[in-house]
Design an enzyme around this catalytic site. Structure first.
Site, PDB file in Angstrom:
ATOM      1  N   TYR A   1     -25.760   2.064 -28.021  1.00 59.39           N
ATOM      2  CA  TYR A   1     -25.195   3.363 -27.250  1.00 59.39           C
ATOM      3  C   TYR A   1     -24.471   4.177 -28.387  1.00 59.39           C
ATOM      4  O   TYR A   1     -24.641   5.195 -28.558  1.00 59.39           O
ATOM      5  CB  TYR A   1     -24.359   2.808 -25.963  1.00 59.39           C
ATOM      6  CG  TYR A   1     -23.552   4.064 -25.606  1.00 59.39           C
ATOM      7  CD1 TYR A   1     -24.027   5.117 -25.147  1.00 59.39           C
ATOM      8  CD2 TYR A   1     -22.243   4.147 -26.163  1.00 59.39           C
ATOM      9  CE1 TYR A   1     -23.229   6.478 -24.701  1.00 59.39           C
ATOM     10  CE2 TYR A   1     -21.240   5.140 -25.599  1.00 59.39           C
ATOM     11  CZ  TYR A   1     -21.919   6.351 -25.093  1.00 59.39           C
ATOM     12  OH  TYR A   1     -21.065   7.356 -24.738  1.00 59.39           O
TER      13      TYR A   1
ATOM     14  N   TYR B   1     -14.529  -1.012 -21.213  1.00 57.84           N
ATOM     15  CA  TYR B   1     -15.066   0.394 -21.713  1.00 57.84           C
ATOM     16  C   TYR B   1     -14.091   0.930 -22.843  1.00 57.84           C
ATOM     17  O   TYR B   1     -14.542   1.638 -23.704  1.00 57.84           O
ATOM     18  CB  TYR B   1     -14.750   1.513 -20.571  1.00 57.84           C
ATOM     19  CG  TYR B   1     -14.956   2.914 -20.971  1.00 57.84           C
ATOM     20  CD1 TYR B   1     -16.554   3.269 -20.815  1.00 57.84           C
ATOM     21  CD2 TYR B   1     -14.256   3.661 -21.163  1.00 57.84           C
ATOM     22  CE1 TYR B   1     -16.792   4.573 -21.268  1.00 57.84           C
ATOM     23  CE2 TYR B   1     -14.512   4.934 -21.674  1.00 57.84           C
ATOM     24  CZ  TYR B   1     -15.961   5.490 -21.479  1.00 57.84           C
ATOM     25  OH  TYR B   1     -16.025   6.548 -21.817  1.00 57.84           O
TER      26      TYR B   1
ATOM     27  N   ARG C   1     -24.909   8.501 -18.922  1.00 57.64           N
ATOM     28  CA  ARG C   1     -26.145   8.622 -18.003  1.00 57.64           C
ATOM     29  C   ARG C   1     -27.265   9.334 -18.729  1.00 57.64           C
ATOM     30  O   ARG C   1     -28.363   8.822 -18.633  1.00 57.64           O
ATOM     31  CB  ARG C   1     -25.732   9.962 -16.805  1.00 57.64           C
ATOM     32  CG  ARG C   1     -26.727  10.304 -16.000  1.00 57.64           C
ATOM     33  CD  ARG C   1     -26.147  11.510 -15.390  1.00 57.64           C
ATOM     34  NE  ARG C   1     -24.547  11.307 -14.799  1.00 57.64           N
ATOM     35  CZ  ARG C   1     -24.115  12.247 -14.151  1.00 57.64           C
ATOM     36  NH1 ARG C   1     -24.726  13.279 -13.801  1.00 57.64           N
ATOM     37  NH2 ARG C   1     -22.686  12.238 -13.788  1.00 57.64           N
TER      38      ARG C   1
ATOM     39  N   ASP D   1     -19.986  15.260 -22.464  1.00 63.52           N
ATOM     40  CA  ASP D   1     -20.019  14.586 -21.342  1.00 63.52           C
ATOM     41  C   ASP D   1     -21.250  14.271 -20.621  1.00 63.52           C
ATOM     42  O   ASP D   1     -22.350  14.836 -20.999  1.00 63.52           O
ATOM     43  CB  ASP D   1     -19.415  15.728 -20.189  1.00 63.52           C
ATOM     44  CG  ASP D   1     -18.721  15.193 -19.057  1.00 63.52           C
ATOM     45  OD1 ASP D   1     -18.579  14.217 -18.951  1.00 63.52           O
ATOM     46  OD2 ASP D   1     -18.062  16.092 -18.250  1.00 63.52           O
TER      47      ASP D   1
END
Length: 296
Positions: free
Chosen positions: A51, A90, A38, A34
């Site tokens: 990513y 996404y 960020r 999670d």
């Protein structure tokens, strides 16, 4: 059980910690990754770094850490219904990331090296095949489960749309009853949902807001809950060992206190501790720049 101090536990060789964990628990740990985006924006360069690959490397690092510390089964929710609200772009990126779990050479080597049997649970077979990309991901999941079925050292269960098992369990139970002439047992329901029988979760390691999610049928009053302040990819060996120490030595393996046998001094210490912080609440937080942080 011989009680070692936290410092002694932190200083033990890895092989010793793994032996303790295998003997005394936890066997089944839930670890959702999670706060990953960020972490990526804080620790990587979004203009140059990929990513998906950065996230995959961190996931492998943490899964390796969990298994090498003696944990047998890891439940890892990776995609939930609420993530659909983030839009089509996404979802496409998420599908690409899911495909890596079954096709990337680095993680396939990890499964082989650590003898990991990989399973998938949730409603992904209903939800993903609506596109060719999604159907290919489902097939790769099934192929991976079969190809790793001979691995017996560890299990890794990835959750995809695994937030609510009610309808799946109901349909499975109806089908089972029609075939066998009786309702399924709890063990048979879990085997049907997860692909194999999985014991109840011993601990859940989340991030940020104090909420658990996406490990249906495995939660119990004995599941130890832990929440890190930093996103999951900041997990260190020290953090994990502190969690393991708390679970093994402090939570479940001490005798229940007999308050009637406590001395006046002991009761006073307990009373003063509670009276000093009656308004302190774990789970209460604050918001900075739109991001929730725990306080207390």
């Amino acid at each position: 059980m011989n009680l070692v101090s936290e410092k002694e536990f932190l200083d033990l060789p890895l092989v010793s910690v793994a032996e303790i964990v295998r003997c005394r628990g936890p066997k089944v740990s839930v670890f959702p990754f999670d706060g990953t985006r960020r972490w990526f924006h804080l620790e990587c360069n979004p203009q140059y770094d990929d990513y998906q690959q950065a996230a995959l490397r961190q996931s492998i690092r943490i899964l390796k850490m969990l298994f090498e510390h003696g944990i047998e089964t890891v439940i890892s929710p990776i995609f939930s219904d609420d993530l659909l609200d983030r839009g089509d772009r996404y979802i496409v990126q998420a599908l690409e990331g899911m495909a890596l779990l079954a096709n990337d050479e680095e993680i396939l080597s990890f499964y082989k090296e650590h003898e990991v049997h990989v399973l998938f649970y949730g409603d992904y077979k209903k939800r993903l095949p609506s596109t060719a990309q999604g159907a290919a991901v489902v097939k790769s999941f099934d192929d991976l489960t079969i190809s790793t079925s001979s691995n017996t050292e560890h299990r890794l269960c990835f959750g995809v749309f695994g937030n609510d098992a009610a309808e799946s369990v109901a349909q499975f139970s109806i089908s089972w009853n029609e075939t066998h002439g009786k309702p399924p047992t709890r063990r048979e329901i879990i085997e049907g949902y997860y692909g194999e029988y999985v014991d109840k979760a011993d601990m859940f390691i989340g991030f940020g807001r104090f909420s658990t999610f996406d490990f249906p049928l495995l939660s119990s009053g004995k599941t130890s809950l832990y929440f890190t302040v930093a996103p999951s990819y900041y997990m260190t060996e020290t953090t994990l060992r502190r969690i393991l120490y708390d679970h093994i030595y402090l939570r479940h393996f001490r005798p229940k206190p007999d308050y009637s046998a406590m001395s006046a001094d002991q009761l006073n210490v307990l009373r003063n501790r509670y009276r000093a912080q009656p308004d302190r609440v774990f789970g209460v937080g604050c918001v900075h720049d739109g991001i929730w942080f725990a306080e207390g």
